[in-house]
Design a protein around this motif. Sequence first.
Motif, PDB file in Angstrom:
ATOM      1  N   ARG A   1       1.009  -1.010   0.025  1.00 15.96           N
ATOM      2  CA  ARG A   1      -0.052  -0.114   0.220  1.00 15.96           C
ATOM      3  C   ARG A   1       0.884   1.224  -0.178  1.00 15.96           C
ATOM      4  O   ARG A   1       0.502   2.182  -0.700  1.00 15.96           O
ATOM      5  CB  ARG A   1      -1.113  -0.101   1.403  1.00 15.96           C
ATOM      6  CG  ARG A   1      -2.032  -1.005   1.216  1.00 15.96           C
ATOM      7  CD  ARG A   1      -3.132  -0.687   2.334  1.00 15.96           C
ATOM      8  NE  ARG A   1      -2.539  -1.039   3.579  1.00 15.96           N
ATOM      9  CZ  ARG A   1      -2.733  -1.834   4.375  1.00 15.96           C
ATOM     10  NH1 ARG A   1      -3.030  -3.087   4.030  1.00 15.96           N
ATOM     11  NH2 ARG A   1      -2.189  -2.142   5.388  1.00 15.96           N
ATOM     12  N   GLN A   2       1.866   1.133   0.963  1.00 16.23           N
ATOM     13  CA  GLN A   2       2.621   2.476   0.897  1.00 16.23           C
ATOM     14  C   GLN A   2       3.638   2.545  -0.235  1.00 16.23           C
ATOM     15  O   GLN A   2       3.745   3.594  -0.744  1.00 16.23           O
ATOM     16  CB  GLN A   2       3.633   2.355   2.231  1.00 16.23           C
ATOM     17  CG  GLN A   2       4.473   3.661   2.446  1.00 16.23           C
ATOM     18  CD  GLN A   2       3.423   4.683   2.924  1.00 16.23           C
ATOM     19  OE1 GLN A   2       2.489   4.622   3.786  1.00 16.23           O
ATOM     20  NE2 GLN A   2       3.446   5.995   1.951  1.00 16.23           N
TER      21      GLN A   2
ATOM     22  N   TYR B   1       2.663   2.109  -3.364  1.00 16.92           N
ATOM     23  CA  TYR B   1       1.766   2.658  -4.273  1.00 16.92           C
ATOM     24  C   TYR B   1       1.362   4.292  -3.996  1.00 16.92           C
ATOM     25  O   TYR B   1       1.482   4.972  -4.858  1.00 16.92           O
ATOM     26  CB  TYR B   1       0.342   2.053  -4.388  1.00 16.92           C
ATOM     27  CG  TYR B   1       0.255   0.657  -5.215  1.00 16.92           C
ATOM     28  CD1 TYR B   1       0.553   0.361  -6.419  1.00 16.92           C
ATOM     29  CD2 TYR B   1       0.219  -0.686  -4.793  1.00 16.92           C
ATOM     30  CE1 TYR B   1       0.865  -0.443  -7.256  1.00 16.92           C
ATOM     31  CE2 TYR B   1       0.125  -1.868  -5.467  1.00 16.92           C
ATOM     32  CZ  TYR B   1       0.541  -1.661  -6.693  1.00 16.92           C
ATOM     33  OH  TYR B   1       0.579  -2.967  -7.378  1.00 16.92           O
TER      34      TYR B   1
ATOM     35  N   ILE C   1      -6.317  -4.814  -2.035  1.00 18.11           N
ATOM     36  CA  ILE C   1      -5.242  -3.657  -2.757  1.00 18.11           C
ATOM     37  C   ILE C   1      -5.490  -3.223  -4.050  1.00 18.11           C
ATOM     38  O   ILE C   1      -5.571  -2.199  -4.134  1.00 18.11           O
ATOM     39  CB  ILE C   1      -3.894  -4.249  -2.674  1.00 18.11           C
ATOM     40  CG1 ILE C   1      -3.581  -4.380  -1.085  1.00 18.11           C
ATOM     41  CG2 ILE C   1      -2.941  -3.469  -3.157  1.00 18.11           C
ATOM     42  CD1 ILE C   1      -2.300  -5.219  -0.804  1.00 18.11           C
TER      43      ILE C   1
ATOM     44  N   MET D   1      -8.503  -0.728  -3.845  1.00 18.70           N
ATOM     45  CA  MET D   1      -7.991   0.505  -3.234  1.00 18.70           C
ATOM     46  C   MET D   1      -7.090   1.412  -4.256  1.00 18.70           C
ATOM     47  O   MET D   1      -7.257   2.481  -4.128  1.00 18.70           O
ATOM     48  CB  MET D   1      -6.872   0.206  -2.026  1.00 18.70           C
ATOM     49  CG  MET D   1      -6.446   1.384  -1.298  1.00 18.70           C
ATOM     50  SD  MET D   1      -5.695   0.891   0.128  1.00 18.70           S
ATOM     51  CE  MET D   1      -5.375   2.229   1.091  1.00 18.70           C
ATOM     52  N   PHE D   2      -6.301   0.802  -5.195  1.00 19.84           N
ATOM     53  CA  PHE D   2      -5.593   1.711  -6.194  1.00 19.84           C
ATOM     54  C   PHE D   2      -6.050   1.264  -7.592  1.00 19.84           C
ATOM     55  O   PHE D   2      -5.407   1.889  -8.687  1.00 19.84           O
ATOM     56  CB  PHE D   2      -4.001   1.133  -6.142  1.00 19.84           C
ATOM     57  CG  PHE D   2      -3.414   1.512  -4.692  1.00 19.84           C
ATOM     58  CD1 PHE D   2      -2.840   3.039  -4.338  1.00 19.84           C
ATOM     59  CD2 PHE D   2      -3.245   0.673  -3.667  1.00 19.84           C
ATOM     60  CE1 PHE D   2      -2.700   3.245  -3.058  1.00 19.84           C
ATOM     61  CE2 PHE D   2      -2.978   0.864  -2.591  1.00 19.84           C
ATOM     62  CZ  PHE D   2      -2.409   2.102  -2.072  1.00 19.84           C
TER      63      PHE D   2
ATOM     64  N   GLU E   1       1.464   0.848  10.806  1.00 22.10           N
ATOM     65  CA  GLU E   1       0.620   1.056   9.395  1.00 22.10           C
ATOM     66  C   GLU E   1      -0.088  -0.550   9.029  1.00 22.10           C
ATOM     67  O   GLU E   1      -0.817  -0.647   8.402  1.00 22.10           O
ATOM     68  CB  GLU E   1       1.774   1.226   8.140  1.00 22.10           C
ATOM     69  CG  GLU E   1       2.836   0.075   8.118  1.00 22.10           C
ATOM     70  CD  GLU E   1       3.664   0.251   9.020  1.00 22.10           C
ATOM     71  OE1 GLU E   1       4.713  -0.739   8.855  1.00 22.10           O
ATOM     72  OE2 GLU E   1       3.962   1.126   9.784  1.00 22.10           O
TER      73      GLU E   1
ATOM     74  N   ASP F   1      -6.173  -7.451   8.294  1.00 26.81           N
ATOM     75  CA  ASP F   1      -5.510  -8.126   7.098  1.00 26.81           C
ATOM     76  C   ASP F   1      -5.427  -9.309   7.181  1.00 26.81           C
ATOM     77  O   ASP F   1      -4.989 -10.255   6.386  1.00 26.81           O
ATOM     78  CB  ASP F   1      -4.299  -7.453   6.738  1.00 26.81           C
ATOM     79  CG  ASP F   1      -4.668  -6.028   5.965  1.00 26.81           C
ATOM     80  OD1 ASP F   1      -5.792  -5.880   5.525  1.00 26.81           O
ATOM     81  OD2 ASP F   1      -3.681  -5.098   5.990  1.00 26.81           O
TER      82      ASP F   1
ATOM     83  N   GLU G   1       0.942   5.939   5.681  1.00 31.10           N
ATOM     84  CA  GLU G   1      -0.316   4.959   6.479  1.00 31.10           C
ATOM     85  C   GLU G   1       0.368   5.182   8.000  1.00 31.10           C
ATOM     86  O   GLU G   1      -0.578   5.244   8.737  1.00 31.10           O
ATOM     87  CB  GLU G   1      -0.228   3.563   6.027  1.00 31.10           C
ATOM     88  CG  GLU G   1      -1.228   3.616   4.787  1.00 31.10           C
ATOM     89  CD  GLU G   1      -1.451   2.068   4.572  1.00 31.10           C
ATOM     90  OE1 GLU G   1      -0.799   1.152   4.980  1.00 31.10           O
ATOM     91  OE2 GLU G   1      -2.720   2.147   4.021  1.00 31.10           O
TER      92      GLU G   1
END
Length: 982
Positions: free
Chosen positions: A217-218, A220, A265, A268-269, A639, A644, A755
């Motif tokens: 996540r971070q 991206y 994920i 999310m992106f 984070e 998850d 995050e």
Amino acid sequence: MRIRFFVLVTFLCGVSLSAQDYFPKNDGVKAENNNYTAFINAKIFITPTKILEKGTLLIKKGKVVQTGKSVTVPKNSVIIDLQGKSIYPSFIDIYSDFGVNKPNKATSGGRSAQYEPTREGFYWNDHVMPENDAISRFKYDNKKAKELREAGFGTVNTHIQDGIARGSGALVTLNDTGDDSDRILADKSAQYFSLTKSVAKRQAYPSSLMGALALLRQMYFDADWYAQGNIATKDLSLEALNANKGLVQIFEAKDKGNVLRVDKIGDMFSINYTILAGGNEFENVAGIKATNATLIVPINFPDPYDVSDPYLAEYISLEDMRFWNQAPTNPKVLEENNITFGLTLHDQKSTSSFRNNLLKAIDYGLSKTKALEALTTVPAQILGQSNLIGSLQNGNQANFLISSGDIFEKETVLYENWVQGQQHIINNKELKDIRGNYNLAAGKKTYQLSITGELDKPKAELREGDEKLTSKINYEDNWVTLSFNNKEGNMVFRLTGMAASNSDNISGKLLLPDGSESTFNATKTTAFFEKEKDGVKEKHIVVPITFPNIGYGYSDMPKQESILFKNATVWTSEEAGILEHTDVLVKNGKITKIGKDLKASGASIVDCNGKHLTAGIIDEHTHIAALAINESGQNSSAEVKMEDVVNPEHIGIYRDLAGGVTSAQLLHGSANPIGGQSAILKLKWGASAEGMIYDNSPKFIKFALGENVKQANWNSYSRFPQTRMGVEQTFINYFQRAKEYDIKKKSGQPFRFDEEMETLAEIINGERFISCHSYVQSEINMLMKVAEKFNFKINTFTHILEGYKVANKMVEHGVGASTFSDWWAYKYEVNDAIPYNAAIMQSQGITVAINSDDAEMSRRLNQEAAKTVKYGGMTELEAWKMVTINPAKLLHIDHRVGSIKEGKDADIVLWSNNPLSIYAKAEKTMIDGAVYFDLEKDKQQREAIKKEKALLINLMLKEKDKGSPTQEPKKKNQEQLHCDSL
């Protein structure tokens, strides 16, 4: 022979064309082959659904020119008659590491972990390597290519299978004749990711699945920030990641649960990942279907266990037995649910085992059309290369298979695999099928000869009357060689003959035991037929799926019921106290009425005379139902999210329900001062991970103090902090940075989304609450002071075994306590713990809960609560509140659960006795008005498990009797995770 000569000429001419047009040629004359090759009278699968009978395939210069039934064959064509044979597109393996060596494993760096990256000019984490590309490390492997072609593959999509962000792949044809300038169809075919760290790197972070997800996540977020030009320094990793955004994005998940995590994920992106599955998607096909993801599916089905020893058979879990039985249905289930998927060789024991597993999947219900699509058109579509590979449409690569018939039948022989118009012979297609039954006249005797097995690798059985003789057969280029012994075994007969194309009989020379020569004649009596074609196909017994698909899973998910509990002793955990001879009505998932002599039409009546009804127990601190507990790769892991890594199949959930537990806070461990975000769960056995998490859940995070966070017990000296003083400075530093981050964010200035800082800013803003692992009074005081410095309050001190020393200061700060009932002296910093701790803190006005922090203790929390009656003289009701309403208050869910009150969620437990008694059993445990544990049903399930295991053992014994390979029994030990589990 003339046809074979022309094919050879075409083949050799093709070699001269493999060089680039503008390259000089110094080893002979430069010539161009403009001839065609026409394959006529074949059954041609242009695509899996477009099929020609007696069609023609015309190719030239490695491409398909035309397919059809009325193709005009040019004069300069080599014509190959394939009467009775079939042509299929060659297969595509979309997830391969062909030609790319696996990286060497990093050498050990000693007892201390490596926390910093080893590279400069790249991303801060060594496991993120999108700058890698397979083409730079690619070396064509002739031996492996031959194996793959023999399995039917003509194209592979290869990449470096190492790291979390792995870089780009390459699309390669398996053409031995040309060079890489011909073979490489795309040097950047896709961008690859996984949830697994690089074996070649030693950087500690991430050390867990939740850490890997947080890192992605971070990554991206940082890539987007970098793309906007906001980072002054050079980062070749982020540049590559952004440059490859337009490629197909392929993610290695390898498990049904990870498929959902990866898709989350992607959502999310706004990335549509193609996901490598794990082969167990049939267990949650509804969840998989909801992702709308395209899958790449391995078919590495497990062998049956060798259960011939009944003692060893006891080691095998029902879960593993079921997976052996059910796994072959996975492709069929995906097809039935209209999930798009390709098949892969990935994780096969050997390339040669792929065909057997493919035929097994078809035998278990996968359609042949879908199987062919999954190996041809679907991989081509995933890669955006449908105009090049995957079918025999005009203009596509001339990659095709020639077989004796239906390629998905066991007896079918694969003759040739043409790649880019180049012939690769696998089996001689001129080979005659000699299988069948014969009367063999040899040496003045007549024998009964049966030839079975594969067309190119036959097996012989020879009998003289009723006695079987030792024999051995070899068959090559239509020549049969057979040797056999007489009955006594002291004489050997050898014969050789040719299988003539115009006769079913075989005759030739016989060499007698005395060295003299004679002749033999084998007269065919009946043709060979596979057993399955002779009789009724054996139907596979597949045991049904349960939720979850392990022992004690339910055949159907529990549903809300209307139930009227009559005449119970009701422990309300409210001001009303304990109510005798009281009725409670549950309807639509809520507690709707409490009183005496209640009536409700349509509700089931449960007689509770002599029984006790309570709110469900709430465990404020648990580590069950998790795939990971600690992210220890950094001193702060704010984070990461326990949500998850919820494991809805953990047997601890069912055991907790049997102990009356209905809710729990799944906490990160204590490996670092600032841990990860919590997950607050309703223990809905059989639900998905998402279905167990409270809707509109309060936000919590785990902090920790003491020995663990400074790594005093782990012999690691390279990570800050190493002292309790350093722990304090860690908190101050992180909160100061979070404060500054939050100010900048609220100012409207551009900011890098972080995050970790977002989570810490939520604490400062009162939006997230801290549960802190704690023991020693000095550190307890320290953290309260740090919190007050940044104007927030600690929500809960968990463990808090020296809480009795600082209870007055805790009241002043406004913090709650969640402690053990009577644990003490199990490590140095617990030496001053006393069993009166809970009662003393309660007497000072602190909201106190009793927690488990242990899978075994969590199912006996009713008894843990009872100990406070002994240690401190608590009343029974106040003791009971310590595992119901008090933890609900600490978790900010007391408006929904924790007591029996009208309007609250129907999370209730019916006990056989006083719930504080060691003799009390939970007879029914309800969550949201659905029964998730029933004592009587539990007894039935135990018997059902015995019967199912017996059935599966018998099925495995049958497989062994048939000669199937087996695996040794293995005991599956599920690790019980704790605060310090790494």
